[in-house]
Design a protein around this motif. Structure first.
Motif, PDB file in Angstrom:
ATOM      1  N   UNK A   7       0.835  -1.193   0.000  1.00  9.69           N
ATOM      2  CA  UNK A   7       0.000   0.000   0.000  1.00  9.69           C
ATOM      3  C   UNK A   7       0.876   1.250   0.000  1.00  9.69           C
ATOM      4  N   UNK A   8       1.952   1.228   0.773  1.00 11.94           N
ATOM      5  CA  UNK A   8       2.878   2.362   0.773  1.00 11.94           C
ATOM      6  C   UNK A   8       3.441   2.602  -0.626  1.00 11.94           C
ATOM      7  N   UNK A   9       3.756   1.517  -1.348  1.00 13.17           N
ATOM      8  CA  UNK A   9       4.261   1.652  -2.716  1.00 13.17           C
ATOM      9  C   UNK A   9       3.221   2.324  -3.612  1.00 13.17           C
ATOM     10  N   UNK A  10       1.956   1.902  -3.468  1.00 16.97           N
ATOM     11  CA  UNK A  10       0.894   2.509  -4.271  1.00 16.97           C
ATOM     12  C   UNK A  10       0.761   3.998  -3.976  1.00 16.97           C
ATOM     13  N   UNK A  11       0.724   4.347  -2.695  1.00 21.16           N
ATOM     14  CA  UNK A  11       0.565   5.750  -2.317  1.00 21.16           C
ATOM     15  C   UNK A  11       1.726   6.598  -2.820  1.00 21.16           C
TER      16      UNK A  11
END
Length: 226
Positions: A7-11
């Motif tokens: 999720x951090x990568x997506x954000x």
């Protein structure tokens, strides 16, 4: 639902697209992250549920306030790590980027602050042309000699102790009481075939276990020629 590394990568990727002047979309995220569009759709739906993204059906993807805050935290860590590996250690950009991606998610806030402070301190030192940073840059870019565990020292070879890596207090204290401290010169006196390591230290003979010798890192002394 916890905020995972993915999720951090997506954000972070949504933020990067915005910073580049682009419009975040399912197609663009799939391309940049190397995944299928269906995978992005599922991930975006989860992030909408977490209040990190706003997404209208077939519309653009936008960071919420909480999402932007988290994205900026991840982006900051990534940039610090990339700068450390590429600009301070001189690694190739592709290698630095890969290492930054691997490291950024494992940092806790205290570790991040310390690494960020180190990067900033090095930047200031370069601006002020401090002698130590010039010497560090020269040494890191073309290391002439690297330390080795004492067990790798050749028979009859001398070396200077650089550091002790043992974490146990009793073992570390026992080694320092023998005089095995940074800057001390030692010489290996055994033939390298036994289970123990014998050294000469200040004219005294000492026998070390292989385990202790592995925790003593030394710089071999170059022999004078001529």
């Amino acid at each position: 639902m916890a905020i995972t590394e993915r999720i951090e990568d997506y954000l972070e990727t949504v933020l990067e697209i915005e910073l580049e002047g682009g419009v975040p979309s399912v197609t663009e995220l799939a391309s940049r992250l190397g995944v299928r569009k269906a995978t992005v759709v599922v991930a975006v739906r989860k992030m909408v549920e977490l209040g990190l993204l706003d997404h209208q059906r077939y519309g653009k993807i936008e960071l919420t306030r909480d999402g932007r805050e988290k994205a900026l935290e991840t982006y900051r860590r990534h940039q610090h790590m990339t700068f450390l590996f590429s600009q301070l250690l001189g690694l190739d950009d592709s290698v630095a980027e890969e290492m930054a991606c691997a490291a950024e998610h494992s940092l806790d806030p205290a570790s991040e602050r310390r690494l960020a402070a180190f990067v900033d301190f090095c930047c200031r030192s370069r601006t002020e042309k401090k002698e130590w940073i010039v010497a560090m840059d020269r040494f890191v870019s073309d290391p002439e000699q690297l330390s080795i565990p004492l067990t790798m020292l050749l028979p009859r070879q001398e070396a200077k102790v650089l550091r002790l890596t043992t974490t146990g207090k009793p073992r570390r204290l026992g080694l320092t009481e023998k005089g095995l401290v940074p800057g001390q010169t030692v010489k290996r006196t055994d033939d390298g075939r036994g289970r123990d390591v014998q050294i000469s230290l200040d004219g005294k003979e000492e026998t070390l276990s292989n385990l202790d010798a592995l925790s003593i890192w030394v710089l071999p002394v170059e022999e004078n020629v001529g």
